[in-house]
Design a protein around this motif. Structure first.
Motif, PDB file in Angstrom:
ATOM      1  N   ALA A 187      -5.663 -14.987  40.514  1.00 13.92           N
ATOM      2  CA  ALA A 187      -6.371 -15.323  41.738  1.00 13.92           C
ATOM      3  C   ALA A 187      -7.490 -16.337  41.552  1.00 13.92           C
ATOM      4  O   ALA A 187      -7.568 -17.468  42.189  1.00 13.92           O
ATOM      5  CB  ALA A 187      -6.872 -14.265  42.607  1.00 13.92           C
ATOM      6  N   PHE A 188      -8.233 -15.950  40.573  1.00 18.48           N
ATOM      7  CA  PHE A 188      -9.453 -16.898  40.104  1.00 18.48           C
ATOM      8  C   PHE A 188      -8.960 -18.341  39.422  1.00 18.48           C
ATOM      9  O   PHE A 188      -9.575 -19.352  40.090  1.00 18.48           O
ATOM     10  CB  PHE A 188     -10.081 -16.213  39.104  1.00 18.48           C
ATOM     11  CG  PHE A 188     -11.424 -17.178  38.280  1.00 18.48           C
ATOM     12  CD1 PHE A 188     -12.590 -17.423  39.077  1.00 18.48           C
ATOM     13  CD2 PHE A 188     -10.927 -17.780  37.222  1.00 18.48           C
ATOM     14  CE1 PHE A 188     -13.424 -18.282  38.460  1.00 18.48           C
ATOM     15  CE2 PHE A 188     -11.956 -18.568  36.516  1.00 18.48           C
ATOM     16  CZ  PHE A 188     -13.294 -18.658  37.146  1.00 18.48           C
ATOM     17  N   GLN A 228      -6.243 -19.855  40.332  1.00 20.77           N
ATOM     18  CA  GLN A 228      -5.667 -20.424  41.647  1.00 20.77           C
ATOM     19  C   GLN A 228      -6.790 -20.946  42.514  1.00 20.77           C
ATOM     20  O   GLN A 228      -6.805 -22.076  42.655  1.00 20.77           O
ATOM     21  CB  GLN A 228      -4.903 -19.414  42.302  1.00 20.77           C
ATOM     22  CG  GLN A 228      -3.491 -19.842  42.764  1.00 20.77           C
ATOM     23  CD  GLN A 228      -2.711 -18.812  43.550  1.00 20.77           C
ATOM     24  OE1 GLN A 228      -3.396 -17.792  43.752  1.00 20.77           O
ATOM     25  NE2 GLN A 228      -1.214 -18.985  43.742  1.00 20.77           N
ATOM     26  N   ASP A 229      -7.799 -20.124  42.576  1.00 26.14           N
ATOM     27  CA  ASP A 229      -8.829 -20.621  43.134  1.00 26.14           C
ATOM     28  C   ASP A 229      -9.580 -21.970  42.580  1.00 26.14           C
ATOM     29  O   ASP A 229      -9.693 -22.962  43.376  1.00 26.14           O
ATOM     30  CB  ASP A 229      -9.910 -19.688  43.637  1.00 26.14           C
ATOM     31  CG  ASP A 229      -9.518 -18.726  44.819  1.00 26.14           C
ATOM     32  OD1 ASP A 229      -8.501 -19.014  45.584  1.00 26.14           O
ATOM     33  OD2 ASP A 229      -9.953 -17.619  44.952  1.00 26.14           O
ATOM     34  N   LEU A 230      -9.774 -21.854  41.416  1.00 27.82           N
ATOM     35  CA  LEU A 230     -10.311 -22.877  40.558  1.00 27.82           C
ATOM     36  C   LEU A 230      -9.522 -24.119  40.776  1.00 27.82           C
ATOM     37  O   LEU A 230      -9.777 -25.011  40.810  1.00 27.82           O
ATOM     38  CB  LEU A 230     -10.349 -22.434  39.136  1.00 27.82           C
ATOM     39  CG  LEU A 230     -11.250 -23.369  38.102  1.00 27.82           C
ATOM     40  CD1 LEU A 230     -12.728 -23.196  38.668  1.00 27.82           C
ATOM     41  CD2 LEU A 230     -11.214 -23.278  36.987  1.00 27.82           C
ATOM     42  N   ASN A 260      -7.424 -25.045  43.237  1.00 27.94           N
ATOM     43  CA  ASN A 260      -7.654 -25.604  44.360  1.00 27.94           C
ATOM     44  C   ASN A 260      -8.873 -26.562  44.521  1.00 27.94           C
ATOM     45  O   ASN A 260      -8.958 -27.383  44.908  1.00 27.94           O
ATOM     46  CB  ASN A 260      -7.466 -24.468  45.359  1.00 27.94           C
ATOM     47  CG  ASN A 260      -5.982 -23.991  45.419  1.00 27.94           C
ATOM     48  OD1 ASN A 260      -4.972 -24.794  45.071  1.00 27.94           O
ATOM     49  ND2 ASN A 260      -5.957 -22.798  46.013  1.00 27.94           N
ATOM     50  N   ILE A 261     -10.111 -25.792  43.877  1.00 30.95           N
ATOM     51  CA  ILE A 261     -11.493 -26.230  44.056  1.00 30.95           C
ATOM     52  C   ILE A 261     -11.357 -27.653  43.235  1.00 30.95           C
ATOM     53  O   ILE A 261     -11.935 -28.664  43.875  1.00 30.95           O
ATOM     54  CB  ILE A 261     -12.440 -25.372  43.420  1.00 30.95           C
ATOM     55  CG1 ILE A 261     -12.668 -24.193  44.331  1.00 30.95           C
ATOM     56  CG2 ILE A 261     -13.785 -26.027  43.295  1.00 30.95           C
ATOM     57  CD1 ILE A 261     -13.408 -23.166  43.866  1.00 30.95           C
TER      58      ILE A 261
END
Ligand SMILES: *[C@@H]1O[C@H](CO)[C@@H](O)[C@H](O)[C@H]1NC(C)=O
Ligand SMILES: *[C@@H]1O[C@H](CO)[C@@H](O)[C@H](O)[C@H]1NC(C)=O
Ligand SMILES: *[C@@H]1O[C@H](CO)[C@@H](O)[C@H](O)[C@H]1NC(C)=O
Ligand SMILES: *[C@@H]1O[C@H](CO)[C@@H](O)[C@H](O)[C@H]1NC(C)=O
Length: 287
Positions: free
Chosen positions: A237-238, A240-242, A244-245
């Motif tokens: 998840a981390f 994935q978020d990174l 996206n950011i």
């Protein structure tokens, strides 16, 4: 009967082949190496033979050094297991008087002795020309101490001293530095380390750490947490978020035209479609 005969015949042939092979190997070794050790072919010391093999890269180098006092100057010429002066048979180390040009053989390659330690190899040539008055008129002898120097195959050949004040057992001492005298692991380091810059060491370390993180994390997620599919990646998840950011940041920085400009370009159900296909993909992944 016939079968057994053929069998023993075959064994005889195999043995003959083996003997011929050994003979060829031994003769080529003898032909290559000009140094003659104590003992007949086949009964020489394995240790000495091993050192002889180690010294092989030095055999086609000619060494020369000068020594002497004001009134007498000498040039010493030396080769490893090869004749130095053609006119003197088996000469491995000769001494040339600079004034008279007279040559004396200090040691011969057909009377070679070898010993080695962790950082040195000792090469001894015996059977040189006899002393005329000193040292019990025995034959001259040269001792060459080859010490470890990782920077060079052969360097620093020097005459150290001549011991000729003894009643007998006199000798000449020489020094030579060579990487061949270094311990094998040191030799390995010498060959490899100059090619590894700080940058490549950092890169290798970083890559290893990343690989350890991914593999370790993967195993942890799969075996301990019991995750499946993409979730098996550590901190999925981390990352994935990174991702996206970073993508948003890149989008913001790099894109020259507003993203949501032509609405017609992006289909109405685009988002849903994306999600759906991702869900469908999940089933396709192993486990
Ligand atoms: C020594 O031998 C090697 C190969 O056998 C050759 O490449 C090299 O040039 C030789 N060196 C001298 C000084 O003859
Ligand atoms: C070594 O060679 C020299 C000169 O050829 C010879 O006089 C001497 O006998 C030889 N020594 C041995 C041990 O064969
Ligand atoms: C001795 O002789 C060698 C060559 O045979 C020469 O290179 C050297 O310069 C001479 N040395 C002296 C001190 O004469
Ligand atoms: C090794 O040999 C080099 C020359 O090739 C020399 O500059 C250096 O001082 C030697 N190292 C040692 C430890 O003797």
């Amino acid at each position: 009967m016939g079968g057994r005969d053929r069998c023993s015949c075959r064994m005889f042939l195999a043995q003959s082949c083996l003997h011929a092979l050994i003979l060829v190997v031994v003769t080529t070794v003898m032909a290559e190496e000009g140094c003659d050790l104590v003992g007949e072919e086949g009964s020489e010391s394995p240790k000495e033979l091993a050192i002889l093999k180690r010294l092989e890269p030095l055999t086609n180098i000619s060494f020369s050094t000068e020594s002497g006092s004001d009134n007498e100057q000498y040039t010493y010429k030396f080769r490893v297991c090869r004749e130095v002066a053609g006119e003197k048979p088996n000469s491995g180390l000769v001494q040339i008087n600079n004034q008279s040009g007279k040559m004396a053989v200090v040691g011969r390659i057909n009377e070679t002795h070898l010993a080695s330690g962790s950082k040195w190899i000792m090469l001894i040539y015996k059977g040189g020309d006899s002393y005329t008055s000193r040292c019990d008129k025995e034959k001259r002898k040269a001792i060459i101490m080859i010490t470890c120097n990782r920077t060079s195959l052969a360097t620093g050949f020097t005459m150290v001293t001549e011991e000729r004040e003894k009643v007998n057992e006199c000798f000449y001492i020489f020094e030579l530095e060579s990487s061949l005298a270094c311990p094998p692991e040191d030799l390995h380091l010498r060959v490899d380390s100059p090619h590894l810059s700080v940058g490549s060491i950092l890169l290798i370390t970083f890559t290893s750490l990343v690989a350890m993180y991914i593999i370790g994390g993967f195993l942890y997620q799969r075996l301990v947490v019991g995750a499946k599919g993409m979730e098996q990646f550590p901190h999925f998840a981390f990352w994935q978020d990174l991702g996206n950011i970073v993508a948003d940041g890149c989008d913001f920085v790099c894109r020259s035209k507003p993203r949501n400009g032509p609405a017609a370009y992006r289909g109405v159900g685009d988002d849903q479609l994306g999600e759906e296909s991702e869900e469908r993909d999940d089933h396709l992944l192993p486990m």
